[in-house]
Design a protein around this motif. Structure first.
Motif, PDB file in Angstrom:
ATOM      1  N   ALA A 271      13.084-111.903  58.212  1.00 63.70           N
ATOM      2  CA  ALA A 271      12.378-113.017  58.845  1.00 63.70           C
ATOM      3  C   ALA A 271      13.219-113.682  59.920  1.00 63.70           C
ATOM      4  O   ALA A 271      12.688-114.360  60.805  1.00 63.70           O
ATOM      5  CB  ALA A 271      11.978-114.038  57.777  1.00 63.70           C
ATOM      6  N   ASN A 272      14.550-113.502  59.851  1.00 60.26           N
ATOM      7  CA  ASN A 272      15.434-114.125  60.841  1.00 60.26           C
ATOM      8  C   ASN A 272      15.664-113.230  62.059  1.00 60.26           C
ATOM      9  O   ASN A 272      16.304-113.652  63.023  1.00 60.26           O
ATOM     10  CB  ASN A 272      16.797-114.449  60.210  1.00 60.26           C
ATOM     11  CG  ASN A 272      16.669-115.353  58.992  1.00 60.26           C
ATOM     12  OD1 ASN A 272      16.910-114.941  57.872  1.00 60.26           O
ATOM     13  ND2 ASN A 272      16.269-116.591  59.225  1.00 60.26           N
ATOM     14  N   VAL A 273      15.173-111.994  62.021  1.00 63.63           N
ATOM     15  CA  VAL A 273      15.441-111.033  63.098  1.00 63.63           C
ATOM     16  C   VAL A 273      14.134-110.714  63.823  1.00 63.63           C
ATOM     17  O   VAL A 273      13.125-110.367  63.186  1.00 63.63           O
ATOM     18  CB  VAL A 273      16.066-109.738  62.540  1.00 63.63           C
ATOM     19  CG1 VAL A 273      16.356-108.749  63.662  1.00 63.63           C
ATOM     20  CG2 VAL A 273      17.329-110.051  61.765  1.00 63.63           C
ATOM     21  N   ASP A 274      14.144-110.839  65.131  1.00 64.85           N
ATOM     22  CA  ASP A 274      12.959-110.497  65.913  1.00 64.85           C
ATOM     23  C   ASP A 274      12.700-108.992  65.832  1.00 64.85           C
ATOM     24  O   ASP A 274      13.641-108.183  65.862  1.00 64.85           O
ATOM     25  CB  ASP A 274      13.156-110.884  67.380  1.00 64.85           C
ATOM     26  CG  ASP A 274      13.233-112.393  67.554  1.00 64.85           C
ATOM     27  OD1 ASP A 274      12.664-113.103  66.711  1.00 64.85           O
ATOM     28  OD2 ASP A 274      13.883-112.850  68.522  1.00 64.85           O
ATOM     29  N   PRO A 275      11.457-108.573  65.714  1.00 61.56           N
ATOM     30  CA  PRO A 275      11.156-107.138  65.623  1.00 61.56           C
ATOM     31  C   PRO A 275      11.567-106.392  66.898  1.00 61.56           C
ATOM     32  O   PRO A 275      11.440-106.907  68.016  1.00 61.56           O
ATOM     33  CB  PRO A 275       9.633-107.114  65.434  1.00 61.56           C
ATOM     34  CG  PRO A 275       9.158-108.433  65.966  1.00 61.56           C
ATOM     35  CD  PRO A 275      10.243-109.413  65.680  1.00 61.56           C
TER      36      PRO A 275
END
Length: 235
Positions: free
Chosen positions: A199-203
């Motif tokens: 959730a903390n990492v952009d796709p």
């Protein structure tokens, strides 16, 4: 007899013994004398025997104290890792030793003094700040204790305190010892950490052909398999 202990406590020999006895309650491990094959006794010191119910109560008390420090109820496995069982054995042996000494000295506690000590316990006071009988019963019931068991235990603790206070009266431990114990009891650790999840990492999008083709042209030599002259001739 207590006055004799106070005078004797001024000698370095008794002071040293007193330090060892006091430390055995919570700092040092003490060898226990287990009675094999006796289901009604877990520890014996002289004529004093400690029953399994006494051990259970002491174990639950120690476990509750640690649980309050950590803010959560510790499991049996966690308690074992912290050495709770060994600590309880040490406390029971130290307590039984004092009980044996008080028995030899014919020490006791009056019913009036015992009633005063129980009534002064903050855990049993009501909203008016006075001893409340219903609160007393409720606290013991929630702890799984019978009133008579608690009263007997409170009397034991009070008699033990007479001996400890008589021996320790006027005794000032060396500063280095006090500092070491204070550091041991109050030492704490602060840990700061950052928890990362998806959730903390952009796709990350799949690269397009416009990105892949120039990269491949630049690096394709790195993926070329080498062919020797002999292999060419055989071909």
């Amino acid at each position: 007899m207590l006055e004799f202990l106070r005078k004797g406590s001024q000698t370095w020999v008794v002071k040293g013994l007193m330090v060892l006895l006091v430390l055995s309650f919570g700092v040092w491990g003490v060898s226990t004398s287990l009675v094999p094959g006796a289901a009604d006794v877990v520890v014996t010191v002289g004529d004093i025997k400690v029953s399994p119910s006494d051990f259970r109560l002491a174990y639950e008390r120690q476990l509750a104290q640690l649980s309050r420090q950590f803010g959560t109820r510790l499991s049996r496995e966690q308690a074992k890792a912290f050495g709770v069982e060994a600590q309880v054995y040490s406390q029971l042996v130290a307590g039984a030793t004092l009980d044996q000494l008080s028995e030899n000295m014919n020490l006791g506690l009056s019913q009036d003094r015992l009633a005063t000590l129980i009534s002064e316990d903050p855990a049993f006071k009501g909203v008016n700040g006075q001893f409340d009988r219903s609160t007393f019963s409720s606290v013991l019931r929630n702890a799984g204790l019978r009133e008579q068991d608690y009263i007997n235990n409170r009397s034991q603790v009070a008699v033990r305190s007479q001996i400890v206070e008589a021996l320790s009266d006027g005794y000032t431990p060396p500063k280095i010892l006090g500092d070491a114990l204070r550091q041991y009891r109050n030492e704490a650790r602060t840990v700061e950490y950052l928890l990362l999840s998806n959730a903390n990492v952009d796709p990350i999008k799949a690269p397009s052909d416009e990105v892949l083709k120039p990269w491949f042209e630049t690096h394709k030599a790195e993926y070329r398999a080498g062919i020797s002259q002999d292999q060419l001739c055989e071909a």
